[in-house]
Write an enzyme that holds these catalytic residues in place. Structure first.
Site, PDB file in Angstrom:
ATOM      1  N   ASP A   1      -5.495  -4.007  -3.079  1.00 49.64           N
ATOM      2  CA  ASP A   1      -4.545  -3.616  -2.039  1.00 49.64           C
ATOM      3  C   ASP A   1      -3.953  -4.853  -1.370  1.00 49.64           C
ATOM      4  OD1 ASP A   1      -3.272  -2.589   0.279  1.00 49.64           O
ATOM      5  OD2 ASP A   1      -4.547  -0.821   0.195  1.00 49.64           O
TER       6      ASP A   1
ATOM      7  N   SER B   1       0.839  -1.201   0.000  1.00 49.75           N
ATOM      8  CA  SER B   1       0.000   0.000   0.000  1.00 49.75           C
ATOM      9  C   SER B   1       0.876   1.254   0.000  1.00 49.75           C
ATOM     10  CB  SER B   1      -0.953  -0.044   1.202  1.00 49.75           C
ATOM     11  OG  SER B   1      -1.943   0.941   1.089  1.00 49.75           O
TER      12      SER B   1
END
EC number: 3.1.1.5
Length: 1375
Positions: free
Chosen positions: A1134, A1014
């Site tokens: 993600d 991320s």
């Protein structure tokens, strides 16, 4: 196939139609011409009465029919061929589709080609003035079309390549019998005698003359207890069993000997050579079936040594090396045995008190005595630290070196481990050319010493004493001698000398010469130093490299050894007056395996390693006396294990064992390299891992009695210690404490596998990453590295010197090239006749150094072939600023079956641009295990003559290498000491990563690998590209500022079917930061993590488009749509959903230490209990009523979020509890995920936190421990236990597996309560006599009162080790 077929048919038919119509038109045209022709028309009418034949019409019909037949046949042939083509089944893998944007790109390129062709034709054609306005309009339209259809060239992608067969497959042929013209018995004998070192052809033929064939029936004994132990037995066919008898008459099989293997004890061979032969005591060997055995009497070696006395030292040395590296390695390092390996009570020489000599004195030598300088004290090299090139003395282990006193003005040369320029081949011309010279190298004696000893021109400075004494250390005292002995206490030496003292020392020198059987006592002149150590002084520490012989004169030396998995020392034995200590390490050149400590005041003579080898050079038989004293200290248990534990060799390409074979032993790698490969059910072979020096192989299968799980083959010639299953069972019965050690070894392996298998996803999905780098990182634990240039422009000499300089900071490093080899071993060293001698010498260098660098020649010479054969890893070095090319030497390399792993290293100038086109470098080569970019100093590319270059790097080597340089990073990668930085996800809280990075730089911690998830993937990519926290901060602040914009997200809103935003605005923001950078073009190795929702798996990205995979790793569900993977079209989200802090992945990529920074949000765990049902109205009332008690119940969105992060939370707990991870979490809980506007504030929080943490690291030497070589540290140091407990792997299960012992039919009695370490006399004690009541100190009256308690403690230790014999002496289980 159908579309081309139809096109071909249409083309054929239309062509026929054109031909027919064309022919008709021609006919009409001919008729028309005939009619209009002036002459022919009238002539035709005149002769019209006579009919003309219709030949042209018939001919046309025939031609047409023929064409039709041919066309029909072609059509039929095509149809039949089409029907016969087998339809290939669709692959099981993902089906790739032709995406719309690819179609647009295809047709766009097609249009651009047409446009460019039209433009060129328009520009080249000359036009008239009237058509110029029209052409301008056309050109304007074409320019507009170009702008509209402007398509950038797509960057190349890395081609996935499978490892070549030579990497994954072992040779099918086993052994050399089928390919050799020699008889099998000669080959078997050569294989087993080779264990004793390489014998020249005349020596080996002399040995073969003594071979005797012996045929055995099933059940016949080769030898029994009581028979002489003086032969080497080699099995030619059949099967032998090595047995140990029990008290009930039953025998326990400890080893099965198959054809090609041998039954022998090197200690027994040593006894025969030294003249102390004794019969077998307990070991017997019998034929399990009809067998043929070759017997080689040990007397044959004596005959050989008579003709070739220099070989004696070499063979005895090899026996000592095996004793230390094989027997002690297996029994101590892996099974945890310590004092069980030594005999505690032998009878040394009785020196003091002696009849007719005063008890207060101790022998001294000569009439002059003076304090020696630092030149007399050998600097002891500390592990992990290179020796001081200035020759200054290094402090002892405790900072208190022992005080030596020179008895005469010495003239022997100085011994020191040299840190010299590898390119300096001066002084090496007198290299090893004989067996003694090989022994000299094996003992790790400085080459300069050898040169001076043999009369070379290079002479080391002599040890010249001076009148100024050194500073008095705490562990030694000034020698004071006075006539009142009470004034001197326990220090009998002082400045006063007398004739009586001199005569006493002469007597001690004679005793030493008698013990060592020195014919000429003058050999000891100038080679003996007298030392006195106070109580508590450490004489030598375990692990020291440069050791000496210590001959105890007065007092005693306690010998201690560090216990495995415990920070405790155990006393092995006590060296009394008249004993030698340190012979094993001096003979083998290996590090010292114990610590010498003066428990009370002690006086001893010291002979340095170099002086001892000079004595051996003058009288080779001295080695027999030294070796016999070592063998006398070995316990009978060690002699039994010397029979059972094998020292085996595997040639490159041969399989050690194959998948599915029966597990009957465990292996320990001594030197060389092995590769483990598993074959899946589909037949595909995968690389599991590689094993180097010191690794344990096959222990799980052997202890659990499961078939071999993988195939293990040798990458290069490899030596191993083989511990049979029966031997392990015998040790477990005899010493039950070994079971605890085996449980520890087995649990480490099993828990690692369980951690991989018991994740939320299957192991094949890539989610479970093994925690040990040795299992997954092939480029770990390397011992030899070959360096191969791409082209002649690569500065090979400067590159290898830079790399060696960086490696010297980690451990002793040796650089070899063809010039050095010829200088040290002679001009014919690379000839085929010197094959075995060169291999043995190179193996010695590998043992003596942490890593050996092999610099290849510019062409495929014999030395280049040798380099590739010896290499664990091959570095292919190219220039990054040149066009990607494939060198000629590499092309030759592609045609050979090279098993070593290859890594591409690209060099860049310090002031040059960043890396580009790395993918092209990789794509034009076969499979490479990795690549690295190095920013090189200017001196690397400077053009200097060899002399100037040598002078330059002499100055460079005088300084310590910069730990932040790229060459130091390469050195850490090659030695397995990589430091990885892993950044977790957490939105705007990730801005604190940069502050911690800044503090990390200020603390001096280097970073070799970067990874993240991320926002961590974003910051990590910036740092991997910039390698500067300041520049990373600047670029990240600009991006964070763009994230605070309101207009762009509003314009990016869409109908929320998949997500709230289209993702276009976010894509542009990421693309503006990274442009079209590829992951392969980053300075630092980089990876990030995404969640593949198509395959429900974790994806680790190490190559490809940087901005796309960073964007994919930052894709929050509901806000942004999943990113389509450019490689296979899978949807990526993600990575924080599955692994928010991927420290385990960094570990699997070879990181020794992982610095993991966590900035994720922490969920509330103190939730309210509301019962079995829940009313939303009740929750609404509780929230609206200000006087009601607040309840903590998650809403639907939070529940979904917690479900998504379940796997991530579990993985985080695993990382926190791991021993390799340094977990950091800045105090950023007060910031929210989208607080990008508070960038500077969050940055400051991370910076202040990092300064506090790393400041503590600096004070606690944590950073130094990170940079310490993993192999120089104590590998047996206790580590933090893994808090994970798996229900299927409890302690009881492991204990049951490891403790399982054979049925009682093979029970073996231990004899005495403490085994053979009892009062049962060994053969050496029998020779010495039964007198055990000697005084330990030699002079009770001369001992100080302060040592009385220590003497009592010492006696109590010895009393604890004694036991009364429970059975007659004949039943003592010794060998």
């Amino acid at each position: 196939m159908e579309a081309p077929l139809q096109t071909g048919m249409m083309g054929t038919s239309s062509h026929g139609l054109a031909t027919n119509s064309s022919g008709a038109k021609v006919a009409e045209r001919d008729g028309f011409q005939d009619v209009l022709a002036p002459g022919e028309g009238s002539a035709g009418r005149i002769c019209g009465a006579q009919p003309v034949p219709f030949v042209p019409q018939v001919l046309g019909v025939m031609i047409g029919a023929g064409v039709a037949v041919v066309v029909t046949a072609v059509l039929i042939l095509l149809v039949v061929r089409r029907l016969r083509v087998p339809k290939t089944p669709a692959p099981d893998g993902p089906r790739y589709r032709f995406r719309k944007r690819d179609k647009v790109l295809f047709y766009g390129r097609k249009i651009m080609r047409k446009v460019s062709q039209s433009t060129s034709s328009l520009v080249d054609t000359s036009v008239s003035a009237t058509s110029r306005p029209r052409m301008r309009k056309k050109l304007k339209m074409l320019n507009i079309a170009k702008k509209i259809l402007r398509i950038q060239k797509e960057t190349p992608t890395l081609q996935r390549k499978e490892p070549p067969p030579a990497v994954l497959e072992a040779d099918l042929t086993e052994g050399d019998l089928a390919n050799s013209h020699l008889p099998s018995e000669v080959l078997y004998m050569l294989k087993n005698v080779r264990v004793l070192g390489h014998f020249e052809k005349p020596l080996f033929l002399e040995l073969c003359r003594h071979m005797v064939f012996q045929r055995l029936g099933q059940g016949d004994y080769v030898f029994r207890p009581g028979q002489p132990d003086a032969s080497i037995y080699v099995v030619q066919d059949g099967l032998l069993e090595l047995c140990l008898p029990g008290p009930d008459g039953k025998e326990c099989v400890v080893k099965e000997v198959v054809p090609g293997d041998s039954v022998n004890s090197l200690l027994s061979i040593l006894d025969v050579i030294t003249g102390h032969q004794h019969p077998q005591r307990t070991v017997s060997a019998r034929a399990a079936r009809d067998s043929t055995v070759l017997r080689l009497p040990v007397e044959a070696f004596s005959a050989v040594f008579t003709k070739y006395p220099e070989s004696l030292v070499r063979v005895v040395q090899i026996i000592m090396v095996r004793l230390q590296r094989v027997t002690f390695l297996a029994l101590h390092n892996y099974l945890g045995l310590t004092n069980e390996l030594f005999s505690h009570e032998i009878q040394p020489l009785r020196l003091f008190p002696s009849p007719g000599l005063p008890t207060r004195t101790s022998p001294v030598r000569g009439s002059k005595r003076m304090v020696s300088t630092s030149a007399t004290d050998e600097p002891r090299e500390t592990p992990g630290r290179p020796p001081d090139p200035t020759g200054a003395p290094l402090p002892g282990p405790t900072g208190d070196p022992v005080k030596p006193t020179s008895l005469e003005t010495p003239s022997a040369p100085l011994l020191s481990r040299c840190v010299s320029m590898p390119g300096d081949i001066s002084g090496l011309q007198g290299g090893p050319r004989s067996d003694f010279d090989m022994a000299y190298e094996r003992g790790r004696i400085s080459v300069s010493l050898q040169e001076e000893a043999s009369g070379g021109s290079l002479a080391a400075p002599a040890r010249t004493p001076t009148q100024e004494p050194r500073e008095q250390p705490a562990g030694a005292c000034e020698y004071s001698y006075c006539e009142d002995e009470s004034a001197t206490g326990g220090c009998p030496f002082g400045p006063y000398q007398g004739r009586q003292t001199s005569s006493i020392f002469e007597a001690a020198k004679q005793e030493l010469a008698k013990l060592m059987r020195i014919e000429d006592p003058s050999l000891l002149n100038s080679r003996v130093l007298l030392h006195h150590a106070k109580a508590g002084t450490i004489i030598a520490r375990q692990g020291d490299q440069d050791v000496s012989l210590h001959f105890v004169l007065w007092g005693c030396l306690h010998v201690y050894q560090r216990m495995i998995d415990k920070a405790e020392d155990v006393c092995l034995f006590v060296a009394q007056p008249g004993e030698l200590v340190g012979q094993l390490a001096v003979l083998t050149g290996e590090p010292l395996i114990f610590t010498l400590r003066a428990q009370r005041d002690c006086t001893f003579l010291r002979i340095s390693k170099s002086d001892f080898y000079e004595i051996m050079r003058a009288q080779p038989s001295v080695v027999l006396s030294a070796a016999h004293t070592v063998a006398a200290r070995m316990s009978p248990f060690v002699r039994q294990m010397d029979f059972a534990i094998d020292w085996t060799a595997v040639e490159a390409g041969r399989a050690l064992y194959r998948q599915g074979d029966r597990s009957d032993c465990t292996y320990i790698v001594l030197n060389g390299r092995l590769r483990s490969v598993i074959q899946r059910g589909s037949g595909k072979k995968e690389l599991v891992g590689e094993y180097g020096r010191g690794d344990l192989i096959g222990v799980v299968e052997a202890l659990t009695r499961q078939p071999r799980a993988t195939t293990v083959h040798a990458v290069r010639d490899t030596e191993l210690a083989k511990l049979p299953e029966g031997t392990l069972g015998h040790i477990k019965r005899r010493y039950p404490q070994v079971v605890t050690r085996l449980i520890h070894l087995l649990s480490q392996k099993i828990l690692g596998n369980l951690q991989q298998l018991q994740g939320p996803f299957p192991a094949g999905s890539g989610l479970g990453v093994p925690p040990h780098s040795e299992l997954t990182n092939p480029a770990s634990n390397l011992a030899t590295v070959a360096i191969l240039p791409v082209c002649a422009e690569v500065p090979m000499v400067a590159f290898t010197l830079e790399l060696q300089h960086a490696l010297q900071a980690i451990g002793p490093t040796l650089l070899l090239n063809s010039d050095i080899i010829r200088a040290r071993l002679g001009a014919s060293a690379l000839d085929s006749i010197q094959e075995f001698r060169l291999s043995g010498w190179l193996a010695q260098q590998e043992d003596a150094h942490r890593i050996v660098l092999y610099q290849t020649d510019a062409s495929l010479t014999p030395w280049t072939v040798r380099c590739l054969r010896q290499a664990d890893c091959i570095l292919i070095v190219g220039l990054g600023d040149q066009e990607p090319t494939l060198g000629q030497l590499e092309q030759m390399l592609e045609n050979t079956a090279v098993r070593a792993l290859k890594q591409l290293v690209l060099l860049h100038r310090e002031e040059g641009a960043g890396p580009t086109r790395t993918v092209e470098w990789l794509n034009m080569r076969s499979w490479c295990s990795g690549h690295l970019h190095l920013r090189c100093p200017r001196r690397l590319f400077s053009r200097r003559s060899p002399a100037k270059l040598h002078e330059l790097y002499e100055k460079v080597f005088s300084r310590r290498a910069d730990r932040h340089s790229d060459f130091s990073r390469l050195a850490r990668v090659l030695t397995g000491n990589t430091i990885a930085l892993v950044l977790g996800g957490g939105g705007a809280r990730g801005c604190s990563h940069i502050g911690v990075l800044k503090a990390l730089e200020e603390a001096g911690v280097p970073v070799d690998l970067v990874g993240g998830t991320s926002i961590g993937s974003f910051i990590g990519a910036l740092y991997a590209e910039e390698r500067s926290a300041s520049r990373t901060k600047q670029r990240a602040r600009e991006w964070a500022k763009s994230m605070t914009s309101v207009l762009e997200p509003v314009l990016d809103l869409t109908y929320p079917v998949t997500s709230m935003f289209t993702g276009s605005a976010f894509n542009r923001s990421i693309h503006r930061v990274f442009q079209d950078k590829q992951i392969e073009d980053l300075w630092l190795p980089y990876f990030n993590v995404t969640t593949d929702i198509t395959a429900s798996a974790m994806r680790v990205h190490k190559d490809g488009s940087l901005w796309r995979y960073v964007r994919a790793s930052m894709t929050l569900s509901g806000y942004l749509p999943p990113l389509c993977d450019p490689k296979d079209g899978h949807l990526l989200m993600d990575g924080g959903y599955i692994n928010n802090l991927p420290a385990d992945i960094a570990r699997s990529m070879g990181a020794k230490t992982v610095i993991a920074i966590d900035v994720g949000s922490q969920d509330e765990t103190d939730l309210s209990t509301y019962g079995d049902s829940l009313s939303g109205w009740w929750l609404l009332w509780k929230r609206l009523n200000p006087w009601a008690d607040k309840v903590k119940v998650p809403d639907m969105a939070e529940i979904q979020s917690r479900l998504a992060y379940v796997s991530c939370v579990r993985q985080l707990e695993v990382v926190k509890s791991s021993s390799y991870c340094e977990y950091l979490r800045p105090p950023i809980d007060c910031f929210k995920t989208m607080d990008f506007g508070k960038f500077d504030q969050i940055y400051d929080v991370g910076y202040q936190y990092g300064k506090a943490v790393f400041g503590g690291w600096s004070r606690g030497n944590v950073i130094e421990k990170m940079l310490t070589d993993r192999r120089s540290t104590d590998l047996n140091e206790s580590r933090r236990a893994d808090v994970l407990a798996f229900p299927s792997s409890g302690f009881t299960d492991l204990a049951e597996i490891v403790s399982r012992i054979e049925p009682p039919t093979s029970y073996v009695s231990d004899g005495c309560a403490d085994g053979e370490e009892s009062d049962c006399l060994t053969e050496y004690e029998e020779d010495a006599g039964p007198d055990c009541s000697r005084d330990e100190g030699g002079s009770p009256e001369g001992a100080s009162p302060s040592t009385a308690s220590e003497m009592e403690e010492e006696k109590s230790i010895l009393r604890q080790r004694r036991c009364l014999p429970q059975e007659p002496p004949g039943s003592a289980t010794d060998a």
